[in-house]
Scaffold this motif. Sequence first.
Motif, short mmCIF file in Angstrom:
data_model
loop_
_atom_site.label_atom_id
_atom_site.label_comp_id
_atom_site.label_asym_id
_atom_site.label_seq_id
_atom_site.Cartn_x
_atom_site.Cartn_y
_atom_site.Cartn_z
N SER A 114 2.97 -10.86 9.46
CA SER A 114 2.63 -10.33 8.14
C SER A 114 1.80 -9.05 8.28
O SER A 114 1.00 -8.91 9.21
N GLU A 115 1.96 -8.14 7.34
CA GLU A 115 1.22 -6.86 7.34
C GLU A 115 -0.29 -7.09 7.37
O GLU A 115 -1.02 -6.36 8.05
N LYS A 116 -0.76 -8.13 6.69
CA LYS A 116 -2.21 -8.37 6.68
C LYS A 116 -2.71 -8.71 8.08
O LYS A 116 -3.82 -8.34 8.45
N TYR A 117 -1.88 -9.40 8.89
CA TYR A 117 -2.30 -9.72 10.25
C TYR A 117 -2.17 -8.52 11.17
O TYR A 117 -2.92 -8.41 12.15
N ILE A 118 -1.26 -7.63 10.88
CA ILE A 118 -1.15 -6.39 11.66
C ILE A 118 -2.43 -5.59 11.50
O ILE A 118 -3.00 -5.09 12.48
N ASN A 119 -2.92 -5.49 10.28
CA ASN A 119 -4.17 -4.76 10.03
C ASN A 119 -5.36 -5.44 10.70
O ASN A 119 -6.22 -4.77 11.27
N VAL A 120 -5.39 -6.76 10.67
CA VAL A 120 -6.47 -7.50 11.34
C VAL A 120 -6.38 -7.25 12.85
O VAL A 120 -7.39 -7.01 13.51
N GLY A 121 -5.17 -7.31 13.41
CA GLY A 121 -4.99 -7.09 14.84
C GLY A 121 -5.44 -5.70 15.27
O GLY A 121 -6.10 -5.55 16.30
N LYS A 122 -5.10 -4.70 14.48
CA LYS A 122 -5.53 -3.33 14.79
C LYS A 122 -7.05 -3.22 14.77
O LYS A 122 -7.65 -2.55 15.62
N ALA A 123 -7.68 -3.87 13.81
CA ALA A 123 -9.14 -3.85 13.73
C ALA A 123 -9.77 -4.58 14.93
O ALA A 123 -10.78 -4.12 15.48
N LEU A 124 -9.17 -5.69 15.34
CA LEU A 124 -9.67 -6.42 16.51
C LEU A 124 -9.55 -5.57 17.78
O LEU A 124 -10.48 -5.54 18.60
N VAL A 125 -8.44 -4.86 17.94
CA VAL A 125 -8.26 -4.00 19.10
C VAL A 125 -9.27 -2.87 19.08
O VAL A 125 -9.88 -2.54 20.10
N LYS A 126 -9.50 -2.28 17.92
CA LYS A 126 -10.49 -1.20 17.80
C LYS A 126 -11.88 -1.71 18.18
O LYS A 126 -12.64 -1.03 18.88
N ASP A 127 -12.21 -2.92 17.74
CA ASP A 127 -13.51 -3.52 18.08
C ASP A 127 -13.61 -3.72 19.59
O ASP A 127 -14.65 -3.43 20.18
N LEU A 128 -12.54 -4.19 20.23
CA LEU A 128 -12.57 -4.37 21.68
C LEU A 128 -12.74 -3.02 22.40
O LEU A 128 -13.50 -2.92 23.38
N GLU A 129 -12.05 -1.99 21.91
CA GLU A 129 -12.20 -0.66 22.52
C GLU A 129 -13.66 -0.22 22.44
O GLU A 129 -14.21 0.28 23.42
N ASN A 130 -14.30 -0.41 21.28
CA ASN A 130 -15.68 -0.01 21.10
C ASN A 130 -16.62 -0.79 22.01
O ASN A 130 -17.62 -0.25 22.50
N ARG A 131 -16.33 -2.06 22.26
CA ARG A 131 -17.19 -2.89 23.09
C ARG A 131 -16.98 -2.69 24.59
O ARG A 131 -17.90 -2.83 25.36
N LEU A 132 -15.72 -2.40 24.98
CA LEU A 132 -15.40 -2.38 26.40
C LEU A 132 -15.33 -1.00 27.04
O LEU A 132 -15.44 -0.87 28.26
N ILE A 133 -15.11 0.04 26.23
CA ILE A 133 -14.98 1.39 26.78
C ILE A 133 -16.26 2.16 26.50
O ILE A 133 -16.69 2.29 25.36
N ASP A 134 -16.84 2.69 27.57
CA ASP A 134 -18.10 3.44 27.44
C ASP A 134 -17.91 4.74 26.71
O ASP A 134 -17.05 5.48 26.81
#
Length: 134
Positions: A114-134
């Motif tokens: 579902s589109e709503k989960y695609i948006n959630v997934g993109k936000a989760l990936v962005k959060d991981l990028e912010n936490r894991l990449i200096d």
Amino acid sequence: MIEIPSQLEGKTFPLFQLEQLLKPLGYTIGGNWDYDHGSFDYKIADEAGYQFLRVPFEAIDGQLDSHGTTVKLGRPFLLSHKYQSGVDDHAYAGNFGAAFNQFSEPQDPDAAVSEKYINVGKALVKDLENRLID
């Protein structure tokens, strides 16, 4: 399956460090791991099955069951598994088999996301990028 391109792809980390960072956020090491590859899974929802973000990784130094293993992250993706309702037609009905075959087979192991989960997934990936990449 919906792939989510990410800056995480190709980044390397000690597996122990990743576990320490991701488990408190709700990620688990998926049950499909092997000695040279695996994934971190984040369950997004359980609507008519379940939807989750999977972050695959492969061992580049050591094996996953060894101390000090380094892993390289792959491209994150979203999965949706849709389960049939009712009893599994192919489950064995004997007493011994009932203990192990009590769950339905997936109706669609690669259901549409579902589109709503695609948006959630993109936000989760962005959060991981912010936490894991200096």
